[in-house]
Design a protein around this motif. Structure first.
Motif, short mmCIF file in Angstrom:
data_model
loop_
_atom_site.label_atom_id
_atom_site.label_comp_id
_atom_site.label_asym_id
_atom_site.label_seq_id
_atom_site.Cartn_x
_atom_site.Cartn_y
_atom_site.Cartn_z
N TYR A 37 -2.76 67.97 -0.48
CA TYR A 37 -3.53 66.79 -0.14
C TYR A 37 -5.00 67.18 0.08
CZ TYR A 37 0.98 64.50 0.44
OH TYR A 37 2.23 63.99 0.22
N VAL A 50 -3.13 61.04 -2.11
CA VAL A 50 -1.84 60.36 -1.99
C VAL A 50 -1.68 59.45 -3.20
CG1 VAL A 50 -0.32 59.00 -0.52
CG2 VAL A 50 -2.13 60.41 0.52
N PRO A 67 0.13 55.48 -1.76
CA PRO A 67 0.08 55.39 -0.30
C PRO A 67 1.17 54.50 0.31
CG PRO A 67 -2.12 55.22 -1.22
CD PRO A 67 -1.17 55.18 -2.38
N ARG A 68 1.41 53.33 -0.27
CA ARG A 68 2.39 52.43 0.31
C ARG A 68 3.80 53.03 0.24
NH1 ARG A 68 3.15 49.35 4.27
NH2 ARG A 68 0.89 49.22 4.05
N THR A 125 4.56 56.23 0.08
CA THR A 125 4.62 57.35 1.00
C THR A 125 4.75 56.87 2.44
OG1 THR A 125 3.27 58.71 -0.50
CG2 THR A 125 3.41 59.43 1.80
N PHE A 126 3.98 55.83 2.79
CA PHE A 126 4.07 55.23 4.12
C PHE A 126 5.50 54.77 4.40
CE2 PHE A 126 4.21 51.37 6.66
CZ PHE A 126 3.47 51.69 7.78
N ASP A 176 -1.72 53.20 6.94
CA ASP A 176 -2.39 52.92 5.67
C ASP A 176 -3.63 52.10 6.02
OD1 ASP A 176 -3.29 52.06 3.20
OD2 ASP A 176 -1.31 51.45 2.47
N ASN A 216 -5.65 55.80 -2.24
CA ASN A 216 -5.10 57.16 -2.31
C ASN A 216 -5.25 57.94 -1.02
OD1 ASN A 216 -6.48 56.85 -5.46
ND2 ASN A 216 -4.27 57.03 -5.21
N HIS A 217 -5.36 57.23 0.11
CA HIS A 217 -5.50 57.88 1.41
C HIS A 217 -4.48 57.30 2.41
CE1 HIS A 217 -9.39 59.20 -0.15
NE2 HIS A 217 -9.51 59.99 0.90
N LEU A 218 -4.14 58.12 3.39
CA LEU A 218 -3.41 57.70 4.58
C LEU A 218 -4.04 58.40 5.78
CD1 LEU A 218 0.29 57.92 3.29
CD2 LEU A 218 -0.93 55.82 3.91
#
Length: 374
Positions: free
Chosen positions: A298, A313, A316-317, A319-320, A332, A337-339
Motif C-alpha cells: 500500500y 487500495v 476501497p468499498r 476492502t472496507f 472510507d 483508492n484510499h482508506l
C-alpha cells in the motif's frame, strides 16, 4: 392535518436542501478504528477521581453551572502553557461546537470560509449551518500545504475566515508554522488552526500556540477527545486573544457547559500526565502502520496524527466490507483508492494488519504481498 412524512416536506433553508448530515458508521464491532478515537481506556485511578468530581457536582445541579467555567479555563491555560491565562481560553461541547461558535461570530450570510481540501468534512457542514459560504482550496502533492499555495489560495478567494487543519484530517499531513504565519499575513480575516491531533506530533514539535503573541486574529483550536481519551465527554477549547472570547460570548447559549462536563474535564486535566501516558504508544502503533502497510504494497501517507491514510487500495468499498466481515471497522473517507485507519492498541493494530494482509493474499485481484511481509 396532513402528516409531514419526510425531510423534503419541510420548509428547510435553501442552502441546507439536499445535504446529508455528518456521520461515520456506528457499528458494534470488536475492533473499531474508524473515527480516530483514543482506544485506550481512561486509567482506573483517574476514572475514580473523575467519578468523585462528578459526585460532588451532582449535589448542586439544581443550580446553573459557572457560566464562565472559570476553573476549567484556568486548568486549560495551565495545560497549554506558553504564557496563556484563563482570559485567552474558550471552551465548548467538543471542538466542533467551538468552531461553530467561531463561524456564528465571524461568518454568516455574505461571508466566506476557506479550507484546503481534502480536509475535515465538518468544516463545510458547519459553514452551511451558519449560512457561511464554503470555499474548497487546493493542496500540493501528497496533500501537503506550502506557504506559497496557502497564500495563493487566500489571495485568489479573499475569504473572511481561513481554517487550517494541523495535522490535517483525513490525511494526517503536518502543517508548518511558516505556512500558518504566511496565511495569517495574507488575510485581514480570522485564521483558525485546528490542532485536534497536536499531541501526536513528534516530541518537541512547536505548536501554533507559539504564534499567538501579536496576532489577534489567530485562533488555535484543541480537543480533549483524542489524546485525552475523552471523546465521550465532549470537551473542546481554543486559545486566542482575550477579545476572541468576548466575541464568542455573544453567540454561546446560556450556561452551555454543564456542571458535569466542567467537573469531568477539571478532574482529567488534574491528571494530564497519566491521561497522556498512552500517546507514545499510539505514536508507535501509527508508525508501525505506516511501515507495515508499505510492506504490504500500500501507499501510506506520512502522518503526525493518530491515524494513517493509505492509498493503493484497488477496491476501497470491497476492502472496507471485507474487513468489517472480520469485525474490524475502518473508514472510507471518499478519496479514490484510499482508506483510513486509526492507530489503536498494539492488539487492535495487529488484528487489522493481519486481516488486511490476508486480503492482500486472497481478496484483491492483481495484488501480491511482498515476501518481507509474509
Amino acid at each position: 392535518m396532513e402528516r409531514v412524512t419526510s425531510l423534503e416536506d419541510l420548509p428547510l433553508r435553501t442552502n441546507l436542501q439536499g445535504r446529508s448530515p455528518y456521520g461515520a458508521p456506528q457499528l458494534h464491532v470488536p475492533v473499531a478504528l474508524n473515527v480516530n478515537e483514543n482506544t485506550h481506556a481512561v486509567p482506573e485511578a483517574v476514572a475514580r477521581d473523575i467519578l468523585a468530581g462528578l459526585a460532588e457536582a451532582i449535589r448542586s445541579v439544581n443550580r446553573y453551572p459557572d457560566r464562565e467555567f472559570t476553573a476549567l479555563r484556568e486548568a486549560l491555560a495551565r495545560y497549554l502553557g506558553e504564557g496563556l491565562t484563563a482570559d485567552n481560553i474558550w471552551a465548548a461541547n467538543g471542538s466542533n461546537e467551538v468552531l461553530q461558535q467561531v463561524l456564528q461570530a465571524f461568518g454568516g450570510p455574505g461571508r466566506s470560509l476557506l479550507g484546503f481540501a481534502p480536509t475535515y468534512s465538518m468544516y463545510s457542514i458547519l459553514a452551511s449551518g451558519t449560512d457561511t459560504t464554503w470555499i474548497a482550496g487546493t493542496r500540493d502533492a501528497d496533500y501537503e500545504l506550502s506557504p506559497a499555495t496557502a497564500v495563493s489560495e487566500i489571495v485568489r478567494t479573499d475569504p473572511d475566515i481561513v481554517f487550517l487543519c494541523s495535522p490535517n484530517n483525513p490525511t494526517g499531513t503536518p502543517l508548518s508554522l511558516e505556512t500558518i504565519a504566511a496565511a495569517y499575513d495574507a488575510t485581514d480575516g480570522i485564521v483558525v488552526v485546528d490542532e485536534a491531533y497536536a499531541e501526536f506530533a513528534p516530541v518537541g514539535t512547536p505548536s501554533a500556540l507559539t504564534l499567538l503573541p501579536g496576532r489577534e486574529r489567530l485562533l488555535v483550536s484543541r480537543t480533549m477527545s483524542k489524546a485525552f481519551a475523552f471523546a465521550g465527554a465532549r470537551v473542546g477549547y481554543l486559545a486566542a486573544d482575550p477579545a476572541v472570547a468576548d466575541a464568542l460570548r455573544l453567540v454561546r447559549l446560556p450556561y452551555h457547559l454543564s456542571a458535569l462536563t466542567q467537573a469531568a474535564a477539571n478532574a482529567a486535566l488534574a491528571h494530564s500526565a497519566e491521561m497522556l501516558a498512552m500517546v507514545d504508544d499510539i505514536r508507535g502503533q501509527r508508525d508501525r502502520l505506516v511501515v507495515e502497510l508499505a510492506c504490504l504494497g500500500y501507499a501510506p501517507h506520512r502522518s503526525w496524527s493518530n491515524f494513517v491514510l493509505f492509498g493503493g487500495v484497488t477496491e476501497p468499498r470491497e476492502t472496507f466490507e471485507a474487513l468489517l466481515g472480520e469485525g474490524i471497522l475502518i473508514r472510507d473517507v471518499g478519496i479514490a483508492n484510499h482508506l483510513r485507519v486509526t492507530a489503536g492498541t498494539e492488539q487492535e493494530t495487529t488484528l487489522f494488519l493481519d486481516a488486511i494482509a490476508r486480503l492482500g493474499r486472497s481478496d484483491r485481484p492483481g495484488q501480491t504481498v511482498p515476501a518481507q511481509a509474509e
